[in-house]
Design an enzyme around this catalytic site. Structure first.
Site, PDB file in Angstrom:
ATOM      1  N   HIS A  55      -2.890   6.614   2.185  1.00 44.68           N
ATOM      2  CA  HIS A  55      -4.020   7.158   2.945  1.00 44.68           C
ATOM      3  C   HIS A  55      -3.675   8.589   3.324  1.00 44.68           C
ATOM      4  CE1 HIS A  55      -5.591   3.010   3.570  1.00 44.68           C
ATOM      5  NE2 HIS A  55      -4.302   2.699   3.551  1.00 44.68           N
ATOM      6  N   HIS A  86      -1.095   3.444  -3.237  1.00 48.43           N
ATOM      7  CA  HIS A  86      -1.605   2.997  -1.936  1.00 48.43           C
ATOM      8  C   HIS A  86      -1.142   4.010  -0.900  1.00 48.43           C
ATOM      9  CE1 HIS A  86      -2.011  -0.576   1.123  1.00 48.43           C
ATOM     10  NE2 HIS A  86      -2.457   0.573   1.622  1.00 48.43           N
ATOM     11  N   GLU A 135      -3.466  -8.399   4.311  1.00 49.56           N
ATOM     12  CA  GLU A 135      -2.479  -7.703   5.152  1.00 49.56           C
ATOM     13  C   GLU A 135      -2.390  -8.491   6.459  1.00 49.56           C
ATOM     14  OE1 GLU A 135      -3.647  -3.785   6.475  1.00 49.56           O
ATOM     15  OE2 GLU A 135      -1.561  -3.158   6.839  1.00 49.56           O
ATOM     16  N   ASP A 152       1.600   3.799   2.071  1.00 53.39           N
ATOM     17  CA  ASP A 152       0.515   3.494   3.009  1.00 53.39           C
ATOM     18  C   ASP A 152       0.204   4.708   3.907  1.00 53.39           C
ATOM     19  OD1 ASP A 152      -1.477   1.834   3.954  1.00 53.39           O
ATOM     20  OD2 ASP A 152      -0.179   0.512   5.102  1.00 53.39           O
TER      21      ASP A 152
HETATM   22  N1  ADE Z   1      -5.951   2.446   7.156  1.00 53.25           N
HETATM   23  C1  ADE Z   1      -4.845   3.156   7.022  1.00 53.25           C
HETATM   24  N2  ADE Z   1      -3.807   2.343   6.782  1.00 53.25           N
HETATM   25  C2  ADE Z   1      -4.286   1.084   6.755  1.00 53.25           C
HETATM   26  C3  ADE Z   1      -3.719  -0.190   6.555  1.00 53.25           C
HETATM   27  N3  ADE Z   1      -2.418  -0.375   6.326  1.00 53.25           N
HETATM   28  N4  ADE Z   1      -4.526  -1.264   6.629  1.00 53.25           N
HETATM   29  C4  ADE Z   1      -5.817  -1.115   6.867  1.00 53.25           C
HETATM   30  N5  ADE Z   1      -6.399   0.062   7.059  1.00 53.25           N
HETATM   31  C5  ADE Z   1      -5.647   1.156   7.002  1.00 53.25           C
HETATM   32 ZN    ZN Z   2      -3.366   0.867   3.449  1.00 55.47          ZN
END
Ligand code: ADE
Ligand code: ZN
Length: 333
Positions: free
Chosen positions: A11, A9, A192, A270
């Site tokens: 980005h 996970h 989330e 993340d």
């Molecule tokens: N884009 C980047 N990080 C994110 C996250 N934690 N939740 C939703 N979209 C995201």
């Molecule tokens: Zn994320």
């Protein structure tokens, strides 16, 4: 030796460090709202998911060239190698680039240039996930995926991210049907900020193989029982959860409770440049502040390997690395 893990996970746009952002802005002639590194740094205080996304989407506008995307990915892989990452399934928010006129090929070719040599360069095997923005139209997502498939770009799966509440999984059934029909892996952010129902709907309507985050599943005992029974992986991000106020503070983080329930949880970073650290920092934080034990760390690492899209041989190789780590960190030593 750091705990060997699979990072599932992550980005890539969330790995842009402030220095990288300011340098790329200067290089590409992008005028940012912030005049200095100090001013940019002062913006990293978030009240919720949206307040973070607002900053993320402005900053990623500095990315213009294939080389920018390659350097972003290389910087992450270099840092991830030092953090103990042995396999990474990294995602890119492709619509955040296509919507401002950056061609699909510039993004994918740049990211791929780094991923394709990452085993040799950094000792990390990789897969690429294309994430779609749930606060943009489902039709646009289908169009972008269709163009990606036609372009011959190599990627392994799709995800769903960005603002969650108000953008339920049901909107994206067509996108996920198309992805699965083309043999892609499928994951989605859920639970989330959104309710437990979004987690259940991601499983039932989108047929996802993993849930990114999933924290709010804990509010629904039936859902927890299902996630345990089906061993659905939840990719949990402790530092992100604190910075985006999903939990009040690290001491309250439910990671040990999740493990105790028998949930298939693993720890990830993340958007590490925004949330105070990479996967090693997340691991150190849950050890120091939540009291996670070495046995629990080994469990988290093994869960990350089992939840990955590696083949059986790749998983076995990483499990043997965790065996070595566990042996070196057993109580008898
Ligand atoms: N884009 C980047 N990080 C994110 C996250 N934690 N939740 C939703 N979209 C995201
Ligand atoms: Zn994320």
């Amino acid at each position: 030796m750091r705990l060997p893990v699979a990072e599932l996970h992550l980005h890539l746009e969330g790995t842009l460090e402030p220095e990288f952002i300011m340098d790329a802005a200067a290089r590409n002639g992008v005028v940012l709202p912030w005049r200095s590194l100090e001013e940019l740094r002062s913006k990293y205080r978030f009240t919720d998911l949206q307040s973070f996304l607002d900053l993320l989407y402005v900053n990623l506008e500095v990315l213009h060239t294939r080389d920018d995307f390659e350097q972003m990915t290389r910087s992450y892989l270099r840092r991830a190698a030092a953090a103990g990452v042995r396999h990474a399934e990294a995602s890119t928010d492709i619509q955040a680039h296509t919507r401002r006129g950056i061609p699909i090929e510039v993004v994918v070719d740049g990211v791929r240039a780094a991923l394709d040599t990452s085993e040799d360069d950094y000792g990390i095997t990789t897969k690429l996930i294309i994430s779609f923005l749930r606060d943009r139209s489902p039709d646009e997502a289908v169009d972008v995926l269709t163009r990606l498939l036609a372009s011959g770009a190599r990627f392994d799966g799709i995800g769903l991210d960005s603002a969650e509440v108000g953008f339920p999984p049901s909107l994206f059934v067509g996108l996920y049907d198309l992805a699965r029909a083309n043999g892609l892996h499928v994951v989605a952010h859920a639970g989330e900020e959104g309710p437990p129902q979004y987690v259940a709907d991601s499983l039932d309507l989108l047929q996802v193989e993993r849930i990114d985050h999933g924290n709010r599943s804990l509010e629904d005992a039936h859902l927890v029982a299902r996630l345990v029974a089906e061993q659905i992986p939840l990719t949990v991000c402790p530092l992100s959860n604190v910075r985006l106020r999903v939990v009040d503070d690290l001491e309250q983080h439910p990671i040990r409770r999740m493990l105790a329930h028998g949930l298939n949880v693993s720890v990830h970073s993340d958007d590490p440049a925004y949330f105070g650290g990479y996967i090693d920092d997340n691991i150190d934080a849950i050890v120091d502040r939540c009291g996670v034990t070495n046995d629990e760390l080994a469990r988290l690492a093994r869960n990350s390997i089992d939840a990955s899209f590696l083949d059986a041989e790749g998983k076995a190789r990483l499990h043997s690395e965790v065996d070595v780590w566990s042996e070196a960190h057993s109580p008898a030593r």
